[in-house]
Write an enzyme that holds these catalytic residues in place. Structure first.
Site, PDB file in Angstrom:
ATOM      1  CG  HIS A  75      -0.304  -0.289   2.519  1.00  0.00           C
ATOM      2  ND1 HIS A  75       0.049  -1.566   2.893  1.00  0.00           N
ATOM      3  CD2 HIS A  75       0.068   0.510   3.543  1.00  0.00           C
ATOM      4  CE1 HIS A  75       0.602  -1.531   4.096  1.00  0.00           C
ATOM      5  NE2 HIS A  75       0.637  -0.281   4.507  1.00  0.00           N
ATOM      6  CG  HIS A  85       0.938   5.004   4.349  1.00  0.00           C
ATOM      7  ND1 HIS A  85       0.104   4.894   5.443  1.00  0.00           N
ATOM      8  CD2 HIS A  85       1.690   3.878   4.350  1.00  0.00           C
ATOM      9  CE1 HIS A  85       0.354   3.760   6.078  1.00  0.00           C
ATOM     10  NE2 HIS A  85       1.318   3.123   5.433  1.00  0.00           N
TER      11      HIS A  85
HETATM   12  P1  5GP Z   1       1.585   0.026   7.457  1.00  0.00           P
HETATM   13  O1  5GP Z   1       1.908   0.185   8.917  1.00  0.00           O
HETATM   14  O2  5GP Z   1       1.519  -1.435   7.074  1.00  0.00           O
HETATM   15  O3  5GP Z   1       2.474   0.815   6.528  1.00  0.00           O
HETATM   16  O4  5GP Z   1       0.167   0.665   7.253  1.00  0.00           O
HETATM   17  C1  5GP Z   1      -1.017  -0.024   7.544  1.00  0.00           C
HETATM   18  C2  5GP Z   1      -2.087   1.023   7.731  1.00  0.00           C
HETATM   19  O5  5GP Z   1      -3.331   0.373   7.640  1.00  0.00           O
HETATM   20  C3  5GP Z   1      -2.038   1.737   9.073  1.00  0.00           C
HETATM   21  O6  5GP Z   1      -1.886   3.135   8.870  1.00  0.00           O
HETATM   22  C4  5GP Z   1      -3.380   1.389   9.712  1.00  0.00           C
HETATM   23  O7  5GP Z   1      -3.956   2.474  10.431  1.00  0.00           O
HETATM   24  C5  5GP Z   1      -4.232   0.994   8.524  1.00  0.00           C
HETATM   25  N1  5GP Z   1      -5.262  -0.002   8.810  1.00  0.00           N
HETATM   26  C6  5GP Z   1      -5.116  -1.153   9.480  1.00  0.00           C
HETATM   27  N2  5GP Z   1      -6.276  -1.821   9.545  1.00  0.00           N
HETATM   28  C7  5GP Z   1      -7.187  -1.068   8.874  1.00  0.00           C
HETATM   29  C8  5GP Z   1      -8.577  -1.234   8.594  1.00  0.00           C
HETATM   30  O8  5GP Z   1      -9.228  -2.217   8.964  1.00  0.00           O
HETATM   31  N3  5GP Z   1      -9.182  -0.250   7.878  1.00  0.00           N
HETATM   32  C9  5GP Z   1      -8.501   0.856   7.446  1.00  0.00           C
HETATM   33  N4  5GP Z   1      -9.202   1.770   6.761  1.00  0.00           N
HETATM   34  N5  5GP Z   1      -7.186   1.044   7.696  1.00  0.00           N
HETATM   35  C10 5GP Z   1      -6.541   0.093   8.403  1.00  0.00           C
END
Ligand code: 5GP
Ligand code: ZN
Length: 112
Positions: free
Chosen positions: A98, A100
């Site tokens: 993903h 951001h």
């Molecule tokens: P990472 O830490 O892997 O770069 O980012 C994962 C992101 O996914 C985090 O910013 C977290 O807040 C978001 N996230 C995790 N679970 C969910 C969810 O169920 N729904 C949404 N909309 N975001 C999520």
């Protein structure tokens, strides 16, 4: 597959959709770190950037083109930040690639 973002793409977990096309889906982060915090994901389950292969090059570019489009739509003319966290040291917590898109406040450098 037990992947939270695949479930969001499929609609079995609700999300606040920001954009969708045949290759990508974008939605609001559930725990926003900035006034605008969107996640742009490929519909194909790619676990991380480290696991993307040569056939994924076009979609990697497309994710960023979608980020640019969403930044414009959210009036981020003063700038914004795009981030891909990869693996444990990169701070990745969801194993579905993903981008951001963060904006609406001053970002800082270096990141934590
Ligand atoms: P990472 O830490 O892997 O770069 O980012 C994962 C992101 O996914 C985090 O910013 C977290 O807040 C978001 N996230 C995790 N679970 C969910 C969810 O169920 N729904 C949404 N909309 N975001 C999520
Ligand atoms: Zn997935």
């Amino acid at each position: 597959m037990d992947c939270i973002f695949c479930k969001i793409i499929a609609g079995t977990i609700p999300s606040a959709k920001a954009y969708e096309d045949d290759q990508t889906y974008a939605f609001a982060d559930i725990d926003p770190k900035a006034p605008v915090h969107l996640l742009i994901v490929p519909k194909k389950h790619i676990p991380s950037l480290a696991e993307a292969d040569a056939g994924d090059t076009a979609v990697l570019g497309h994710l960023h083109a979608v980020a640019r489009k969403l930044a414009t739509e959210h009036n981020l003319s003063a700038g914004y930040r795009t981030v891909i966290n990869t693996g444990p040291d990169g701070g990745q917590t969801v194993s579905h690639l993903h981008v951001h898109l963060l904006g609406g406040r001053q970002m800082h450098w270096p990141p934590g």
